[in-house]
Write a protein that holds these residues in place. Structure first.
Motif: not given
Length: 250
Positions: A20-26, A31-32, A38-41, A184-186
């Motif tokens: 599920g990592c791809g979906a989480m990053l998406e 935006p929206g 809500n980036q992970y610490k 944002k670019n991460s």
């Protein structure tokens, strides 16, 4: 004195996280979306660790190198032996390490195995990769793309170095301005490297790129270390430089 060849095991996370990592990053980068921004610490990532995988890797490392020499990451995703010797690594993985020496700077050496790494069966399910044990690339110079519609004098210097302008031209990156303030670019770093903010500024100035500093760093980053340990920063710094040159502040 024995030659040292540090290694790091990159431990596989829970299967559910990998799937599920791809979906989480998406979800956090679009935006929206409900969780946008809500980036992970750094400490949040421990919940995704697979404790059985981590323990399997840790026990193997202890058996091969000794408990007092094994270092583990806080999030149970890396197991390192920073003072592993060449002989110990060869014995642990049943392979031979060859030494490659830089043609211009003889103090720079690189060791790589004579064959692809074959992990013990007890570790194959638990490890993504092991640093320092990947094979060298087998590309020939004529296989690498160096095609551009730009005047070569503008994109490649006298030594043949590729510039950001060359990459923009080759990949057709015509719009490099981030228009929306919500975008944002991460970058995610998984090698334990640091990037140098001062080197980023120098890069942008050298290639006449709009100043685009990194606004937020999550997790450890020691940019000052890059001055005396460039090999611990080169890939991370270049990733940041290329990303900010391609997606510039509006």
């Amino acid at each position: 004195h024995e030659d040292v060849h540090p290694i790091t095991f990159f431990v596989k996370e829970k299967a559910s996280f990998i799937a599920g990592c791809g979906a989480m990053l998406e979800d956090i980068s679009t935006p929206g979306s409900a969780n946008y921004g809500n980036q992970y610490k750094f400490e949040d990532m421990k919940q995704f660790a697979d404790e059985e995988n981590f323990e399997a890797v840790r026990q193997f490392a202890i058996k091969q190198f000794g408990a007092d020499r094994v270092e583990v990451s806080p999030n149970m995703d890396m197991v390192s032996i920073p003072d592993a010797t060449v002989k110990e690594v060869e014995r642990a993985f049943h392979l031979k390490l060859h030494t490659f020496v830089h043609t211009e700077d003889k103090t720079i050496t690189l060791r790589r195995p004579h064959r692809d790494l074959k992990l013990p069966k007890s570790l194959r399910h638990a490890v993504h990769a092991v640093s320092g044990l990947s094979p060298l690339p087998h590309y020939r110079a004529e296989q690498l793309p160096m095609v551009t519609t730009w005047d070569a004098k503008n994109v490649v210097d006298s030594n043949g170095f590729a510039t950001p302008q060359l990459l923009w031209s080759y990949y057709g990156v015509n719009n490099r301005t981030v228009a929306s303030s919500k975008s944002k670019n991460s970058l995610f770093a998984a090698l334990g490297q640091s990037f140098s903010p001062s080197d980023l500024s120098a890069w942008q100035k050298q290639f006449s790129i709009k100043s685009t500093p990194i606004k937020k760093v999550i997790g450890p980053n020691n940019g000052e270390s890059c001055a005396f340990n460039p090999n611990g920063c080169v890939e991370a710094s270049l990733d940041v430089q290329q990303a900010t040159s391609t997606a510039q502040s509006g």
